[in-house]
Design an enzyme around this catalytic site. Structure first.
Site, PDB file in Angstrom:
ATOM      1  N   GLY A  11       2.428 -67.732 -16.594  1.00 22.77           N
ATOM      2  CA  GLY A  11       3.089 -68.985 -16.947  1.00 22.77           C
ATOM      3  C   GLY A  11       2.096 -69.933 -17.588  1.00 22.77           C
ATOM      4  N   CYS A  12       2.338 -71.200 -17.425  1.00 25.72           N
ATOM      5  CA  CYS A  12       1.466 -72.226 -17.989  1.00 25.72           C
ATOM      6  C   CYS A  12       0.063 -72.082 -17.416  1.00 25.72           C
ATOM      7  CB  CYS A  12       2.033 -73.599 -17.645  1.00 25.72           C
ATOM      8  SG  CYS A  12       0.954 -74.957 -18.099  1.00 25.72           S
ATOM      9  N   PHE A  13      -0.934 -72.080 -18.283  1.00 24.60           N
ATOM     10  CA  PHE A  13      -2.298 -71.876 -17.781  1.00 24.60           C
ATOM     11  C   PHE A  13      -2.768 -72.998 -16.878  1.00 24.60           C
ATOM     12  CE2 PHE A  13      -3.705 -72.454 -22.526  1.00 24.60           C
ATOM     13  CZ  PHE A  13      -3.367 -73.801 -22.538  1.00 24.60           C
ATOM     14  N   TRP A  14      -2.244 -74.197 -17.032  1.00 24.79           N
ATOM     15  CA  TRP A  14      -2.633 -75.305 -16.144  1.00 24.79           C
ATOM     16  C   TRP A  14      -2.284 -74.958 -14.690  1.00 24.79           C
ATOM     17  CZ3 TRP A  14       0.714 -79.324 -19.152  1.00 24.79           C
ATOM     18  CH2 TRP A  14       0.180 -79.532 -20.436  1.00 24.79           C
ATOM     19  N   CYS A  15      -1.143 -74.256 -14.509  1.00 27.43           N
ATOM     20  CA  CYS A  15      -0.642 -73.934 -13.165  1.00 27.43           C
ATOM     21  C   CYS A  15      -1.410 -72.805 -12.496  1.00 27.43           C
ATOM     22  CB  CYS A  15       0.833 -73.549 -13.247  1.00 27.43           C
ATOM     23  SG  CYS A  15       1.921 -74.897 -13.712  1.00 27.43           S
TER      24      CYS A  15
END
Length: 182
Positions: A11-15
């Protein structure tokens, strides 16, 4: 100290970046892109879904303090590996669940780990995580690095990342960096 590298997309790399940064033995976590066909892609290009890349994190770790299997366990805790090309509100192949292996040992461990999850019915559905050789990793733009750390009150981050951090903190309390133990 000799370190190794693991690359994960969930998913989103920030997560994915924020939870891995809390694990003892992890030296660094870099957000970036892997698995596509465009050289030096930008965030905007990757978000279009047309480059073939996944948002990923590259985890540099000390194998004397943390095993690759430990990292796999964290990875499969902080995202839903049964969703194809999607994590929560993020939809598209750039958000696919993927392990980009660096050598045959990582490939074998990742495939065996997935087989064990499916055999144990760890999830309601089968794991769809792709296991593919890392060809090229492109580091994301500087403002995407340490994103949650710098933007904890940004709406997307404040909604999606704290539950992942809580999972890691409760399930892996014995593996957290000393400064993360609450």
């Amino acid at each position: 100290m000799s370190t190794e590298i693991a690359t994960f997309g969930g998913g989103c790399f920030w997560c994915i970046e924020a939870p891995f940064k809390e694990i003892d033995g992890v030296e660094s976590v870099i957000s970036g892109y892997a698995g596509g066909h465009v050289e030096n892609p930008t965030y905007e290009q990757v978000c279009s879904g047309n480059t073939g890349h996944a948002e990923v994190v590259q985890v540099e770790y000390d194998p004397d303090r943390r095993s690759y299997a430990d990292l796999l366990e964290v990875f499969f805790t902080v995202h839903d590996p049964t969703q194809r090309n999607r994590q929560g509100p993020d939809v598209g192949s750039q958000y696919r669940s993927a392990i980009f292996y660096h050598d045959e040992r990582q490939r074998e461990e990742a495939e065996a780990f997935i087989q064990e999850l499916d055999a144990a019915d760890a999830y309601d559905d089968s794991v769809v995580t792709e296991v593919e050789r890392l060809e090229t990793f492109y580091e994301a733009e500087p403002h995407h690095q340490d994103y949650y750390e710098k933007n904890p009150n940004q709406a997307y981050c404040s909604f999606h990342i704290p539950p992942k951090l809580e999972k890691v903190r409760s399930k892996f309390a014995d593996r957290l960096k000393p400064e993360q133990v609450h």
